[in-house]
Design a protein around this motif. Structure first.
Motif, PDB file in Angstrom:
ATOM      1  N   GLU A   1     -10.840 -43.920  67.108  1.00 50.73           N
ATOM      2  CA  GLU A   1     -10.478 -42.697  66.401  1.00 50.73           C
ATOM      3  C   GLU A   1      -9.035 -42.249  66.656  1.00 50.73           C
ATOM      4  O   GLU A   1      -8.494 -41.426  65.918  1.00 50.73           O
ATOM      5  N   ILE A   2      -8.417 -42.772  67.694  1.00 48.66           N
ATOM      6  CA  ILE A   2      -7.054 -42.364  68.053  1.00 48.66           C
ATOM      7  C   ILE A   2      -6.037 -43.252  67.350  1.00 48.66           C
ATOM      8  O   ILE A   2      -6.146 -44.478  67.345  1.00 48.66           O
ATOM      9  N   ASP A   3      -5.017 -42.631  66.763  1.00 43.00           N
ATOM     10  CA  ASP A   3      -3.951 -43.355  66.081  1.00 43.00           C
ATOM     11  C   ASP A   3      -3.041 -44.018  67.119  1.00 43.00           C
ATOM     12  O   ASP A   3      -2.376 -43.327  67.894  1.00 43.00           O
ATOM     13  N   VAL A   4      -3.026 -45.334  67.120  1.00 40.58           N
ATOM     14  CA  VAL A   4      -2.174 -46.073  68.061  1.00 40.58           C
ATOM     15  C   VAL A   4      -1.125 -46.897  67.308  1.00 40.58           C
ATOM     16  O   VAL A   4      -0.599 -47.880  67.843  1.00 40.58           O
ATOM     17  N   SER A   5      -0.814 -46.489  66.095  1.00 40.63           N
ATOM     18  CA  SER A   5       0.155 -47.236  65.288  1.00 40.63           C
ATOM     19  C   SER A   5       1.556 -47.223  65.896  1.00 40.63           C
ATOM     20  O   SER A   5       2.392 -48.063  65.552  1.00 40.63           O
ATOM     21  N   SER A   6       1.820 -46.279  66.807  1.00 42.33           N
ATOM     22  CA  SER A   6       3.129 -46.207  67.462  1.00 42.33           C
ATOM     23  C   SER A   6       3.211 -47.112  68.685  1.00 42.33           C
ATOM     24  O   SER A   6       4.266 -47.198  69.324  1.00 42.33           O
ATOM     25  N   LEU A   7       2.113 -47.794  69.015  1.00 46.10           N
ATOM     26  CA  LEU A   7       2.066 -48.643  70.199  1.00 46.10           C
ATOM     27  C   LEU A   7       2.047 -50.118  69.825  1.00 46.10           C
ATOM     28  O   LEU A   7       1.555 -50.507  68.763  1.00 46.10           O
ATOM     29  N   GLN A   8       2.554 -50.925  70.731  1.00 45.00           N
ATOM     30  CA  GLN A   8       2.482 -52.377  70.617  1.00 45.00           C
ATOM     31  C   GLN A   8       1.882 -52.893  71.916  1.00 45.00           C
ATOM     32  O   GLN A   8       2.501 -52.798  72.978  1.00 45.00           O
ATOM     33  N   ASP A   9       0.660 -53.389  71.827  1.00 48.43           N
ATOM     34  CA  ASP A   9      -0.067 -53.846  73.024  1.00 48.43           C
ATOM     35  C   ASP A   9      -0.151 -52.737  74.070  1.00 48.43           C
ATOM     36  O   ASP A   9       0.026 -52.972  75.276  1.00 48.43           O
TER      37      ASP A   9
END
Length: 204
Positions: free
Chosen positions: A85-93
């Motif tokens: 449910e958490i947006d992690v589009s700003s993360l890479q691995d």
């Protein structure tokens, strides 16, 4: 600019915000340390990547000083894994990389100090400087928690005694070999403290 009432007391207090990513033990220790120096603090308990992006994009509400308490990886900030449910589009691995920070940051006039390991590498420093900040301070290699605490104590003690930003950084970064890993990014260049305890330009 964040301007708590404490800054208008008879004995004016320096306002410092702390963004705690992940384990808050270091951030709470830093908070206690600064409050012992009579600094007024605001602790941001970062729960998600978006929480942090909001903290670094405050524009007119930006704090004079922001300490980022986090673990680092090659200039990035480690956030780890989240539920779907958490947006992690700003993360890479699980890591927020400098290009994401460069796109989001808007902290005009703020002095940012990053405690994450390797957060002082050039890519990270240049990313933070895109946010119109006054200065960026971080170590470009791994440092111990003890070194971080000593650096912050020396830096803010000198600031409270009336030293300039550069004087306070030079004093704090000249304590020992690990302390000298703390780089100072200004709009006119990148600086380090040499073995003689004096400011040296790396690039400008």
């Amino acid at each position: 600019m964040w301007n708590p009432v404490d800054t208008r007391f008879y004995a004016k207090k320096l306002p410092v915000a702390i963004a705690a990513i992940g384990d808050g033990a270091e951030a709470n220790y830093i908070r206690t340390l600064l409050e012992q120096l009579d600094v007024v603090t605001l602790l941001h308990a970062i729960g998600t990547p978006d929480d942090f992006l909001q903290v670094i994009s405050q524009n007119e509400s930006a704090p004079p000083y922001l300490i980022i308490s986090a673990h680092g990886d090659k200039g990035g900030l480690i956030f780890g894994e989240y539920i779907e449910e958490i947006d992690v589009s700003s993360l890479q691995d699980g890591v927020m990389r400098p290009p994401v920070i460069a796109e989001a940051i808007r902290l005009p006039g703020t002095v940012v100090i990053n405690t994450a390991c390797s957060a002082g590498v050039k890519e990270a420093g240049e990313a933070f400087m895109k946010g119109e900040i006054q200065a960026y301070i971080a170590a470009d290699e791994d440092v111990t928690g003890e070194t971080t605490a000593l650096f912050l104590m020396h830096f803010f003690y000198r600031m409270l005694k009336g030293s300039s930003l550069e004087e306070a950084w030079e004093h704090a970064a000249s304590y020992d070999e690990e302390s000298r890993l703390y780089r100072l990014y200004l709009r006119d260049g990148i600086y380090k403290v040499g073995d003689d305890g004096k400011k040296q330009i790396i690039e400008g």
